[in-house]
Design a protein around this motif. Structure first.
Motif, PDB file in Angstrom:
ATOM      1  N   ARG A 131       2.641 -29.508  53.513  1.00 46.66           N
ATOM      2  CA  ARG A 131       1.788 -29.149  52.380  1.00 46.66           C
ATOM      3  C   ARG A 131       2.004 -30.116  51.223  1.00 46.66           C
ATOM      4  O   ARG A 131       1.055 -30.551  50.569  1.00 46.66           O
ATOM      5  CB  ARG A 131       2.071 -27.707  51.934  1.00 46.66           C
ATOM      6  CG  ARG A 131       1.315 -26.648  52.729  1.00 46.66           C
ATOM      7  CD  ARG A 131       1.332 -25.307  52.033  1.00 46.66           C
ATOM      8  NE  ARG A 131       2.684 -24.779  51.890  1.00 46.66           N
ATOM      9  CZ  ARG A 131       3.304 -24.035  52.792  1.00 46.66           C
ATOM     10  NH1 ARG A 131       2.688 -23.744  53.939  1.00 46.66           N
ATOM     11  NH2 ARG A 131       4.515 -23.576  52.587  1.00 46.66           N
TER      12      ARG A 131
ATOM     13  N   SER B 231       0.285 -33.231  51.988  1.00 43.62           N
ATOM     14  CA  SER B 231      -1.175 -33.101  51.929  1.00 43.62           C
ATOM     15  C   SER B 231      -1.688 -33.082  50.496  1.00 43.62           C
ATOM     16  O   SER B 231      -2.865 -33.368  50.255  1.00 43.62           O
ATOM     17  CB  SER B 231      -1.625 -31.830  52.651  1.00 43.62           C
ATOM     18  OG  SER B 231      -1.342 -30.667  51.897  1.00 43.62           O
ATOM     19  N   GLU B 232      -0.810 -32.707  49.554  1.00 41.04           N
ATOM     20  CA  GLU B 232      -1.225 -32.611  48.155  1.00 41.04           C
ATOM     21  C   GLU B 232      -1.039 -33.919  47.393  1.00 41.04           C
ATOM     22  O   GLU B 232      -1.389 -34.010  46.215  1.00 41.04           O
ATOM     23  CB  GLU B 232      -0.446 -31.487  47.467  1.00 41.04           C
ATOM     24  CG  GLU B 232      -0.852 -30.100  47.984  1.00 41.04           C
ATOM     25  CD  GLU B 232       0.141 -29.015  47.626  1.00 41.04           C
ATOM     26  OE1 GLU B 232       1.164 -29.348  46.964  1.00 41.04           O
ATOM     27  OE2 GLU B 232      -0.085 -27.859  48.009  1.00 41.04           O
TER      28      GLU B 232
ATOM     29  N   GLU C 266      -4.756 -37.468  49.918  1.00 38.78           N
ATOM     30  CA  GLU C 266      -6.123 -37.066  49.585  1.00 38.78           C
ATOM     31  C   GLU C 266      -7.073 -38.243  49.733  1.00 38.78           C
ATOM     32  O   GLU C 266      -8.172 -38.114  50.269  1.00 38.78           O
ATOM     33  CB  GLU C 266      -6.174 -36.509  48.164  1.00 38.78           C
ATOM     34  CG  GLU C 266      -7.535 -35.922  47.816  1.00 38.78           C
ATOM     35  CD  GLU C 266      -7.536 -35.186  46.496  1.00 38.78           C
ATOM     36  OE1 GLU C 266      -8.629 -34.913  45.997  1.00 38.78           O
ATOM     37  OE2 GLU C 266      -6.445 -34.898  45.968  1.00 38.78           O
TER      38      GLU C 266
ATOM     39  N   LYS D 131     -17.307 -26.998  45.281  1.00 38.60           N
ATOM     40  CA  LYS D 131     -16.996 -25.588  45.488  1.00 38.60           C
ATOM     41  C   LYS D 131     -18.249 -24.730  45.323  1.00 38.60           C
ATOM     42  O   LYS D 131     -18.290 -23.781  44.552  1.00 38.60           O
ATOM     43  CB  LYS D 131     -15.911 -25.114  44.506  1.00 38.60           C
ATOM     44  CG  LYS D 131     -14.618 -25.911  44.583  1.00 38.60           C
ATOM     45  CD  LYS D 131     -13.927 -25.720  45.916  1.00 38.60           C
ATOM     46  CE  LYS D 131     -12.618 -26.474  45.965  1.00 38.60           C
ATOM     47  NZ  LYS D 131     -11.979 -26.458  47.269  1.00 38.60           N
TER      48      LYS D 131
ATOM     49  N   GLY E  63      -2.370 -24.046  54.593  1.00 41.53           N
ATOM     50  CA  GLY E  63      -3.179 -23.604  53.469  1.00 41.53           C
ATOM     51  C   GLY E  63      -4.480 -24.366  53.263  1.00 41.53           C
ATOM     52  O   GLY E  63      -5.094 -24.264  52.198  1.00 41.53           O
ATOM     53  N   PHE E  64      -4.951 -25.108  54.285  1.00 40.14           N
ATOM     54  CA  PHE E  64      -6.173 -25.888  54.114  1.00 40.14           C
ATOM     55  C   PHE E  64      -7.406 -24.987  54.001  1.00 40.14           C
ATOM     56  O   PHE E  64      -8.343 -25.310  53.262  1.00 40.14           O
ATOM     57  CB  PHE E  64      -6.349 -26.890  55.254  1.00 40.14           C
ATOM     58  CG  PHE E  64      -5.302 -27.976  55.289  1.00 40.14           C
ATOM     59  CD1 PHE E  64      -4.547 -28.270  54.163  1.00 40.14           C
ATOM     60  CD2 PHE E  64      -5.071 -28.704  56.440  1.00 40.14           C
ATOM     61  CE1 PHE E  64      -3.579 -29.272  54.190  1.00 40.14           C
ATOM     62  CE2 PHE E  64      -4.114 -29.711  56.484  1.00 40.14           C
ATOM     63  CZ  PHE E  64      -3.364 -29.993  55.349  1.00 40.14           C
TER      64      PHE E  64
ATOM     65  N   ARG F   7      -7.352 -21.870  52.811  1.00 38.34           N
ATOM     66  CA  ARG F   7      -7.196 -21.197  51.519  1.00 38.34           C
ATOM     67  C   ARG F   7      -7.612 -22.121  50.369  1.00 38.34           C
ATOM     68  O   ARG F   7      -8.227 -21.695  49.397  1.00 38.34           O
ATOM     69  CB  ARG F   7      -5.747 -20.733  51.355  1.00 38.34           C
ATOM     70  CG  ARG F   7      -5.498 -19.817  50.173  1.00 38.34           C
ATOM     71  CD  ARG F   7      -4.113 -19.193  50.226  1.00 38.34           C
ATOM     72  NE  ARG F   7      -3.039 -20.189  50.283  1.00 38.34           N
ATOM     73  CZ  ARG F   7      -2.310 -20.442  51.364  1.00 38.34           C
ATOM     74  NH1 ARG F   7      -2.515 -19.770  52.495  1.00 38.34           N
ATOM     75  NH2 ARG F   7      -1.358 -21.367  51.330  1.00 38.34           N
ATOM     76  N   LYS F   8      -7.282 -23.393  50.519  1.00 36.21           N
ATOM     77  CA  LYS F   8      -7.634 -24.380  49.484  1.00 36.21           C
ATOM     78  C   LYS F   8      -9.139 -24.471  49.297  1.00 36.21           C
ATOM     79  O   LYS F   8      -9.624 -24.798  48.203  1.00 36.21           O
ATOM     80  CB  LYS F   8      -7.051 -25.742  49.874  1.00 36.21           C
ATOM     81  CG  LYS F   8      -7.176 -26.812  48.807  1.00 36.21           C
ATOM     82  CD  LYS F   8      -6.491 -28.092  49.254  1.00 36.21           C
ATOM     83  CE  LYS F   8      -6.601 -29.185  48.202  1.00 36.21           C
ATOM     84  NZ  LYS F   8      -5.976 -30.449  48.655  1.00 36.21           N
ATOM     85  N   GLU F   9      -9.887 -24.185  50.362  1.00 39.53           N
ATOM     86  CA  GLU F   9     -11.347 -24.234  50.287  1.00 39.53           C
ATOM     87  C   GLU F   9     -11.945 -22.879  49.904  1.00 39.53           C
ATOM     88  O   GLU F   9     -13.166 -22.688  49.961  1.00 39.53           O
ATOM     89  CB  GLU F   9     -11.927 -24.683  51.644  1.00 39.53           C
ATOM     90  CG  GLU F   9     -11.526 -26.071  52.070  1.00 39.53           C
ATOM     91  CD  GLU F   9     -12.030 -27.153  51.138  1.00 39.53           C
ATOM     92  OE1 GLU F   9     -13.022 -26.905  50.418  1.00 39.53           O
ATOM     93  OE2 GLU F   9     -11.443 -28.250  51.115  1.00 39.53           O
TER      94      GLU F   9
ATOM     95  N   SER G  40     -11.871 -28.246  56.010  1.00 39.28           N
ATOM     96  CA  SER G  40     -10.508 -27.785  56.323  1.00 39.28           C
ATOM     97  C   SER G  40     -10.007 -28.370  57.631  1.00 39.28           C
ATOM     98  O   SER G  40      -8.875 -28.872  57.719  1.00 39.28           O
ATOM     99  CB  SER G  40     -10.473 -26.251  56.411  1.00 39.28           C
ATOM    100  OG  SER G  40     -10.932 -25.644  55.238  1.00 39.28           O
TER     101      SER G  40
ATOM    102  N   THR H 210      -9.574 -32.201  57.518  1.00 36.97           N
ATOM    103  CA  THR H 210      -8.357 -32.557  56.774  1.00 36.97           C
ATOM    104  C   THR H 210      -7.136 -32.400  57.666  1.00 36.97           C
ATOM    105  O   THR H 210      -6.236 -33.249  57.666  1.00 36.97           O
ATOM    106  CB  THR H 210      -8.223 -31.677  55.515  1.00 36.97           C
ATOM    107  OG1 THR H 210      -9.366 -31.888  54.679  1.00 36.97           O
ATOM    108  CG2 THR H 210      -6.973 -32.034  54.733  1.00 36.97           C
TER     109      THR H 210
END
Length: 467
Positions: free
Chosen positions: A43, A46-47, A52, A106, A134-135, A137-139, A324, A327
């Motif tokens: 995670r 990925s952040e 990104e 979004k 959490g990909f 959830r991030k979306e 998601s 990614t």
């Protein structure tokens, strides 16, 4: 003294379960803890701004590749119009550009609570890992990934709308859309989940029978009739002079049951998904005869897909799902992430396999059961591009073995089911010359497949069921 229990320690209670109080072993607890730590590290990666940027570039490159599968055409186009004009033109016609924009802006999600089915195999790695990392959830999505027992159940739950999207065998949406084995229901392949990632595994007693000509009378397992496993096994034995319908037996066995059936002697081998080829070696009941990448390097295996109806009713939700999973695929493609991913997906909630088995599959450094350690980094890969020529090849094999009767409109079916892009139509509207995208040629066991000559290809095999 066993590390599981400590009955003679006066300073701690004697419990017949893990000291955390949950009903699992200490080993399972340790595996879950390792998975949690690995997920946290992934995670964090990925952040990062670097990932990104990499992920966005990966998605864009994947879709430009869909437009220009022949690199020489891409380069001629860029030289002719320049980078800036090319980027503007491509951005105006590529659905991926709008998908990225949707995800970044979004847009209002039509549906947030989703159920996604999966079979516990490494082919589903991007779909699975997007959950603990959490990909989804991030979306803005609340996704439940549901472990499912077999492919027929996956099909039925999609048809009954119990699942919103699912891990498919890549030929399944073609079969479902055509009404083969079920009522005809339009299904779409959004991304390929993995390429390669399969093998032919034989029982140890057959170490001296490496020539397929010696396999007459063998019983083989595949996970489903409409699977690359079935089509590649049939192709392989037929190229060695055996008729898969009369010289061997092929039966459908759910992947998690393949190793047990091999051990029991119910089958002589299987062409199955990982991790079960490696698990057979780990259990010392089988050996890896050949990786399917040695038959067709880069072949599709599984896919991520949903119904055409879901996409039409939930375009923003679909875009978020797409983002998601892509990614996750971008992260899974990087070799430096593979060992950590093995830790994340090995536990009971996902694959329920020894970490060392998953690690050997994903890193490509593995024992083959014949006394050798092999190093094949692309044993499994995660190229998400659903080339429509892949769909055409699958349709030729369905026709070859009698699953489809009569003539087939290969391109029409492929383009309805395998979602790449309607870029050619939009480019024509802009008076741009549309490149021949989506239909690259492939080589299977040294023989070239040209999707433009699919009907001739399907009829060209001396061993086939179709008249």
């Amino acid at each position: 003294m066993s590390h599981d229990f400590d009955p003679y320690n006066a300073d701690r209670p004697l419990m017949l379960q893990c000291s955390c109080g949950r009903d699992h072993t200490v080993a399972e607890h340790q595996q879950e803890a390792a998975a949690s730590q690995a997920a946290a590290e992934l995670r964090t990666r990925s952040e990062s701004s670097a990932f990104e940027a990499y992920s966005n570039a990966f998605i864009e490159a994947t879709l430009v590749k869909a437009l220009f599968p022949q690199d020489a055409v891409r380069r001629r186009f860029l030289r002719a119009v320049g980078k800036g004009a090319a980027m503007s033109a491509i951005a105006s016609v590529l659905p991926v550009a709008s998908l990225q924009a949707m995800a970044q802006e979004k847009g209002a999600l039509e549906k947030k609570d989703l159920k996604i089915g999966f079979i516990p195999i490494t082919c589903a790695t991007p779909l699975i890992m997007a959950h603990p990392l959490g990909f989804y959830r991030k979306e803005g999505l609340n996704v439940e990934v549901v472990k499912t027992a077999g492919w027929a159940l996956i099909r039925d739950k999609m048809l009954n709308k119990e699942y919103d999207a699912t891990h498919f065998l890549s030929p399944m949406p073609l079969a479902i859309s055509l009404g083969l084995g079920s009522n005809a229901t339009p299904m779409n392949v959004a991304t390929i989940q993995n390429t390669n990632g399969q093998a032919i595994t034989l029982a140890l007693k057959h170490k001296d029978k490496r020539d397929p000509k010696d396999w007459k009378g063998f019983k083989f397992a595949v996970p489903f009739d409409y699977s690359m496993h079935n089509f590649l096994l049939r192709y392989y034995v037929a190229e060695h002079g055996l008729n898969p319908d009369t010289d061997i037996q092929i039966r459908v066995v759910p992947p998690p049951e393949m190793v047990a059936n091999l051990r029991a002697g119910n089958i002589d081998g299987f062409l199955g998904p990982d991790p079960f080829n490696q698990r057979a070696v780990y259990e010392e009941v089988g050996f890896i005869h050949v990786l399917t990448k040695e038959l067709w390097n880069g072949h599709p295996c599984c896919a991520f897909g949903t119904s055409a109806e879901f996409i039409q009713k939930n375009p923003n939700t679909f875009a978020a799902l797409y983002r998601s999973v892509l990614t996750a695929a971008a992260m899974a493609r990087k070799p430096e992430n593979r060992e950590l991913i093995a830790k994340v997906i090995a536990p009971q909630a996902y694959l329920n396999q020894p970490e060392v088995v998953i690690q050997q599959v994903l890193t490509g450094k593995f024992a083959d059961g014949l006394g050798s350690i092999r190093n094949v980094p692309d044993r499994a890969d995660f190229d998400p591009m659903p080339w429509q020529s892949m769909a055409v090849w699958m349709l030729t094999q369905m026709q070859r073995w009698g699953y489809i009767k009569g003539d087939v409109n290969y391109k029409q079916i492929a383009e309805q089911v395998f979602l790449l892009t309607d870029a050619r139509k939009h480019m024509k509207a802009l008076d741009m010359k549309a490149p021949e995208g989506a239909y690259p040629k492939f080589k299977i066991m040294g023989r070239e497949f040209d999707p433009a000559k699919a009907a001739d290809y399907a009829r060209s095999f001396p061993i086939r069921k179709a008249a």
